[in-house]
Design a protein around this motif. Structure first.
Motif, PDB file in Angstrom:
ATOM      1  N   CYS A  20      31.584  15.007   8.463  1.00 12.97           N
ATOM      2  CA  CYS A  20      30.360  15.399   7.788  1.00 12.97           C
ATOM      3  C   CYS A  20      29.414  14.207   7.615  1.00 12.97           C
ATOM      4  O   CYS A  20      29.839  13.062   7.572  1.00 12.97           O
ATOM      5  CB  CYS A  20      30.632  16.084   6.449  1.00 12.97           C
ATOM      6  SG  CYS A  20      31.167  15.026   5.124  1.00 12.97           S
ATOM      7  N   PHE A  21      28.136  14.514   7.550  1.00 16.56           N
ATOM      8  CA  PHE A  21      27.090  13.517   7.322  1.00 16.56           C
ATOM      9  C   PHE A  21      26.865  13.415   5.820  1.00 16.56           C
ATOM     10  O   PHE A  21      26.848  14.423   5.115  1.00 16.56           O
ATOM     11  CB  PHE A  21      25.808  13.982   8.016  1.00 16.56           C
ATOM     12  CG  PHE A  21      24.609  13.145   7.684  1.00 16.56           C
ATOM     13  CD1 PHE A  21      24.365  11.965   8.366  1.00 16.56           C
ATOM     14  CD2 PHE A  21      23.723  13.541   6.690  1.00 16.56           C
ATOM     15  CE1 PHE A  21      23.253  11.196   8.056  1.00 16.56           C
ATOM     16  CE2 PHE A  21      22.617  12.784   6.384  1.00 16.56           C
ATOM     17  CZ  PHE A  21      22.382  11.605   7.069  1.00 16.56           C
ATOM     18  N   ALA A 115      21.120  15.246  11.582  1.00 13.42           N
ATOM     19  CA  ALA A 115      22.441  15.690  11.125  1.00 13.42           C
ATOM     20  C   ALA A 115      22.480  17.209  10.982  1.00 13.42           C
ATOM     21  O   ALA A 115      23.468  17.845  11.346  1.00 13.42           O
ATOM     22  CB  ALA A 115      22.794  15.028   9.792  1.00 13.42           C
ATOM     23  N   ARG A 118      22.681  18.557  14.519  1.00  8.12           N
ATOM     24  CA  ARG A 118      23.998  18.247  15.099  1.00  8.12           C
ATOM     25  C   ARG A 118      25.074  19.201  14.569  1.00  8.12           C
ATOM     26  O   ARG A 118      25.991  19.584  15.285  1.00  8.12           O
ATOM     27  CB  ARG A 118      24.366  16.802  14.795  1.00  8.12           C
ATOM     28  CG  ARG A 118      25.613  16.308  15.466  1.00  8.12           C
ATOM     29  CD  ARG A 118      25.852  14.808  15.303  1.00  8.12           C
ATOM     30  NE  ARG A 118      25.888  14.370  13.911  1.00  8.12           N
ATOM     31  CZ  ARG A 118      24.927  13.653  13.298  1.00  8.12           C
ATOM     32  NH1 ARG A 118      23.837  13.300  13.968  1.00  8.12           N
ATOM     33  NH2 ARG A 118      25.052  13.291  12.045  1.00  8.12           N
ATOM     34  N   HIS A 119      24.943  19.624  13.313  1.00  5.52           N
ATOM     35  CA  HIS A 119      25.921  20.529  12.710  1.00  5.52           C
ATOM     36  C   HIS A 119      25.520  22.001  12.846  1.00  5.52           C
ATOM     37  O   HIS A 119      26.169  22.878  12.290  1.00  5.52           O
ATOM     38  CB  HIS A 119      26.152  20.164  11.254  1.00  5.52           C
ATOM     39  CG  HIS A 119      26.932  18.902  11.088  1.00  5.52           C
ATOM     40  ND1 HIS A 119      28.301  18.840  11.232  1.00  5.52           N
ATOM     41  CD2 HIS A 119      26.539  17.629  10.816  1.00  5.52           C
ATOM     42  CE1 HIS A 119      28.714  17.602  11.049  1.00  5.52           C
ATOM     43  NE2 HIS A 119      27.673  16.854  10.793  1.00  5.52           N
TER      44      HIS A 119
END
Length: 125
Positions: A20-21, A115, A118-119
């Motif tokens: 996770c970010f 982020a 990306r997720h």
């Protein structure tokens, strides 16, 4: 001594820490309205008193006001909010059926936006 494996490294919210970010920022809880102004500020905390964590299935914003969790099932929208170029970027989270939204203020928005993408989270605006 037993060494933790990446699969077992989860935080209290169930987010896999290595996947996770996470970043620090500010937070504002705003009431949604049906006329101008479109929101009313209820409570807020400036940087660094909020933390944003982004994973594939959940987003968690933690602050002195508690935790605000967003899942794919209950998210109504995630949108850009009140951007101040080269200083702050705001991201507004609205959950279906909730009359309050949360705005997370990031000191530098492009990595936060990257982020989300990306997720697999869609950002409007």
């Amino acid at each position: 001594m037993m060494k933790a494996t990446p699969e077992s490294m989860t935080d209290a919210d169930g987010l896999e820490m290595d996947r996770c970010f996470s970043t620090r920022g500010g937070v504002a809880y705003v009431g949604l309205r049906d006329r101008w102004p479109w929101y009313t500020k209820r409570r807020s905390a400036s940087w660094p008193f909020a933390e944003l964590r982004v994973a594939d299935d959940k987003i968690v914003i933690s602050s002195m006001f508690g935790k605000y969790a967003v899942t794919r099932d209950d998210v109504a929208s995630i949108s850009r909010f009140g951007r101040i170029p080269a200083l702050y970027d705001g991201f507004k989270f609205v959950i279906r059926g909730d009359y309050e939204a949360v705005v997370f203020w990031a000191l530098w928005g492009p990595p936060v936006r990257a982020a989300f993408v990306r997720h697999g989270w869609e950002i409007v605006g």
